[in-house]
Design a protein around this motif. Structure first.
Motif, short mmCIF file in Angstrom:
data_model
loop_
_atom_site.label_atom_id
_atom_site.label_comp_id
_atom_site.label_asym_id
_atom_site.label_seq_id
_atom_site.Cartn_x
_atom_site.Cartn_y
_atom_site.Cartn_z
N GLU A 63 0.82 -1.21 0.00
CA GLU A 63 0.00 0.00 0.00
C GLU A 63 0.85 1.27 0.00
OE1 GLU A 63 -3.46 0.43 2.28
OE2 GLU A 63 -3.98 -1.70 2.29
N ILE A 64 1.97 1.24 0.72
CA ILE A 64 2.86 2.40 0.71
C ILE A 64 3.47 2.59 -0.67
CG2 ILE A 64 5.03 3.35 1.60
CD1 ILE A 64 4.37 2.08 4.29
N ALA A 65 3.89 1.50 -1.29
CA ALA A 65 4.47 1.57 -2.64
C ALA A 65 3.44 2.08 -3.64
CB ALA A 65 4.97 0.19 -3.07
N ARG A 66 2.20 1.65 -3.48
CA ARG A 66 1.13 2.10 -4.39
C ARG A 66 0.89 3.60 -4.21
NH1 ARG A 66 -2.47 -1.64 -3.27
NH2 ARG A 66 -1.75 -2.98 -4.96
N ALA A 67 0.94 4.08 -2.97
CA ALA A 67 0.75 5.51 -2.71
C ALA A 67 1.90 6.33 -3.30
CB ALA A 67 0.64 5.75 -1.20
N ILE A 68 3.10 5.79 -3.22
CA ILE A 68 4.26 6.47 -3.82
C ILE A 68 4.11 6.52 -5.33
CG2 ILE A 68 6.74 6.24 -4.29
CD1 ILE A 68 7.02 5.14 -1.43
N ALA A 69 3.71 5.40 -5.93
CA ALA A 69 3.52 5.34 -7.38
C ALA A 69 2.49 6.37 -7.83
CB ALA A 69 3.10 3.94 -7.80
N GLU A 70 1.41 6.50 -7.08
CA GLU A 70 0.38 7.48 -7.43
C GLU A 70 0.92 8.90 -7.40
OE1 GLU A 70 -2.88 6.78 -4.80
OE2 GLU A 70 -3.49 4.90 -5.78
N LYS A 71 1.74 9.20 -6.40
CA LYS A 71 2.33 10.53 -6.32
C LYS A 71 3.26 10.81 -7.51
CE LYS A 71 2.30 12.12 -1.55
NZ LYS A 71 1.88 13.47 -1.91
N LEU A 72 3.89 9.76 -8.00
CA LEU A 72 4.82 9.92 -9.12
C LEU A 72 4.14 9.72 -10.47
CD1 LEU A 72 7.93 7.99 -7.70
CD2 LEU A 72 7.36 10.42 -7.52
N ASP A 228 23.05 4.00 -8.46
CA ASP A 228 23.35 4.95 -9.53
C ASP A 228 22.09 5.67 -10.05
OD1 ASP A 228 22.19 2.77 -10.70
OD2 ASP A 228 23.63 2.59 -12.34
N ASN A 229 20.96 5.47 -9.37
CA ASN A 229 19.70 6.05 -9.84
C ASN A 229 19.27 7.19 -8.91
OD1 ASN A 229 17.24 6.59 -11.04
ND2 ASN A 229 16.65 4.44 -11.21
N ARG A 230 20.00 8.31 -8.98
CA ARG A 230 19.71 9.43 -8.10
C ARG A 230 18.34 10.06 -8.39
NH1 ARG A 230 21.49 8.64 -3.86
NH2 ARG A 230 20.81 10.76 -3.35
N THR A 231 17.97 10.08 -9.67
CA THR A 231 16.68 10.68 -10.03
C THR A 231 15.52 9.99 -9.35
OG1 THR A 231 17.53 11.36 -12.20
CG2 THR A 231 15.14 11.23 -11.95
N LEU A 232 15.49 8.67 -9.45
CA LEU A 232 14.40 7.91 -8.83
C LEU A 232 14.50 7.96 -7.31
CD1 LEU A 232 11.92 6.15 -9.24
CD2 LEU A 232 13.42 4.15 -9.28
N MET A 233 15.71 7.89 -6.79
CA MET A 233 15.92 7.93 -5.35
C MET A 233 15.33 9.20 -4.75
SD MET A 233 17.09 6.54 -2.62
CE MET A 233 17.53 7.06 -0.97
N GLU A 234 15.62 10.33 -5.36
CA GLU A 234 15.12 11.61 -4.85
C GLU A 234 13.60 11.69 -4.96
OE1 GLU A 234 17.21 14.64 -6.92
OE2 GLU A 234 19.17 14.08 -6.09
N ALA A 235 13.05 11.18 -6.06
CA ALA A 235 11.60 11.22 -6.26
C ALA A 235 10.87 10.34 -5.25
CB ALA A 235 11.26 10.78 -7.69
N VAL A 236 11.37 9.12 -5.07
CA VAL A 236 10.73 8.19 -4.13
C VAL A 236 10.87 8.68 -2.70
CG1 VAL A 236 10.90 5.86 -3.14
CG2 VAL A 236 10.99 6.17 -5.61
N ASN A 237 12.05 9.19 -2.35
CA ASN A 237 12.28 9.67 -1.00
C ASN A 237 11.38 10.87 -0.67
OD1 ASN A 237 13.92 9.17 1.40
ND2 ASN A 237 14.76 11.22 1.05
#
Length: 259
Positions: A63-72, A228-237
Motif C-alpha cells: 500500500e505504501i508503494a502504491r501511494a508512492i507510485a500514485e504521487k509519481l 546509480d539512480n539518483r533521479t528515482l531515489m530523490e523522487a521516491v524519498n
C-alpha cells in the motif's frame, strides 16, 4: 534547387522528431519501464506483503508503494520473488525499488541506497507453548534456531558468539518465514527469530505457539533503490516523506498492526 532544399528540410525535421521521441526530449524519471514502478518484494511476509484469497497483493509495503507510485504518476507492478533476490533485482535494474520488510544495514548499503525509514522492525522469538525457552538468553543453551534465509534475523543468529550470535551450526535457514514456522511446529527446530509483524500473524494462524516477551533486536525499515539512480531515489524519498508527514504511512500501518 528549391525542391531539393524543401526535401532536405523535411528529412532534417523528421530526424529531429525521431530524436525527440527516442529519449532526448522524453521524461527521465529513472524507472526501467515507462509509466511503471516495479516493486521487488517477497509476498510471504505478512502483514508487510502477502496475497489474499484471490491472489491479489496486499500489505503495508504494497500500500505504501502504491501511494508512492500514485504521487509519481506511475502504475505499480509487483515483482514477487524469493527474499534473497529482492536487493539483487534492484541492483541489476530488473526492478525499480525494493520493499520487503527491508532492514537497513551496512552490508545492504553496499548494494543499494535507502530512503528515510518508514517503519520500525522488531525481531522477536517464536517458541512452542511448552518450550523451556523463556528468554532470549535461553537461546544460547544449544538450541537450533530457525530463520528466513538472507534476513537480518539469520545474520544476527548465525554470527559468532563474540558478536552476540549463536554460530552457523545453531541456525537453520528456510526459504520463507512460513517454512521456518512449519519446521518449528514439526519439532525440527527449537525457536524462530523473525520480525514481530509476521510473528503475530504466524502465531495467530497456528495454535500451540507463542512469542517471547523480550525483544531480540529493533531495526529500521526503508526502501532500497539502485545506487546509480539518483533521479528515482530523490523522487521516491520525497514522495515517502510527504506520505509520512501527512499521516498516510501511519494510517496504513495501523490498518494492519494493532499495538
Amino acid at each position: 534547387m528549391e525542391n531539393i532544399i524543401k526535401s532536405l528540410a523535411v528529412i532534417l525535421l523528421a530526424v529531429m522528431m525521431s530524436f525527440s521521441f527516442s529519449g532526448c526530449g522524453s521524461k527521465d524519471d529513472g524507472v526501467i519501464e515507462d509509466g511503471v514502478l516495479h516493486l521487488a518484494t517477497n509476498a510471504a511476509f505478512p502483514p508487510y506483503e502477502m496475497t489474499d484469497d484471490n491472489g491479489e497483493f496486499q500489505g503495508i509495503d504494497i500500500e505504501i508503494a502504491r501511494a508512492i507510485a500514485e504521487k509519481l504518476d506511475l502504475k505499480l507492478v509487483v515483482d514477487d520473488m524469493d527474499f534473497a533476490s529482492v536487493i539483487t533485482s534492484v541492483k541489476k535494474g530488473k526492478s525499480d525499488i525494493a520493499m520487503a520488510g527491508l532492514t537497513v544495514n551496512e552490508e545492504r548499503k553496499m548494494d543499494v541506497d535507502f530512503t528515510v525509514s518508514y517503519a520500525k522492525g522488531i525481531q522477536v522469538v517464536i517458541v512452542p507453548d511448552d518450550s523451556d525457552i523463556n528468554s532470549i538468553e535461553d537461546l544460547a543453551n544449544d538450541k537450533l534456531i530457525g530463520t528466513q534465509k538472507e534476513t537480518t534475523g539469520y545474520i544476527y543468529c548465525s554470527d559468532v558468539p563474540a558478536n552476540g550470535g549463536y554460530g552457523e551450526e545453531h541456525v537453520a535457514a528456510y526459504a520463507s518465514g512460513e517454512a521456518a514456522v512449519r519446521a518449528l511446529l514439526e519439532g525440527k527446530i527449537d525457536a524462530v527469530v523473525i520480525d514481530n509483524g509476521p510473528a503475530q500473524e504466524f502465531v495467530k494462524a497456528n495454535k500451540g505457539l507463542k512469542i517471547l516477551e523480550s525483544r531480540f533486536v529493533e531495526e529500521e525499515y526503508a526502501i532500497g533503490v539502485a545506487k546509480d539512480n539518483r533521479t528515482l531515489m530523490e523522487a521516491v524519498n520525497t514522495a515517502l516523506e510527504e506520505l509520512i508527514a501527512d499521516g498516510t504511512v501511519q494510517k496504513i500501518i495501523d490498518k494492519y498492526i494493532v499495538y
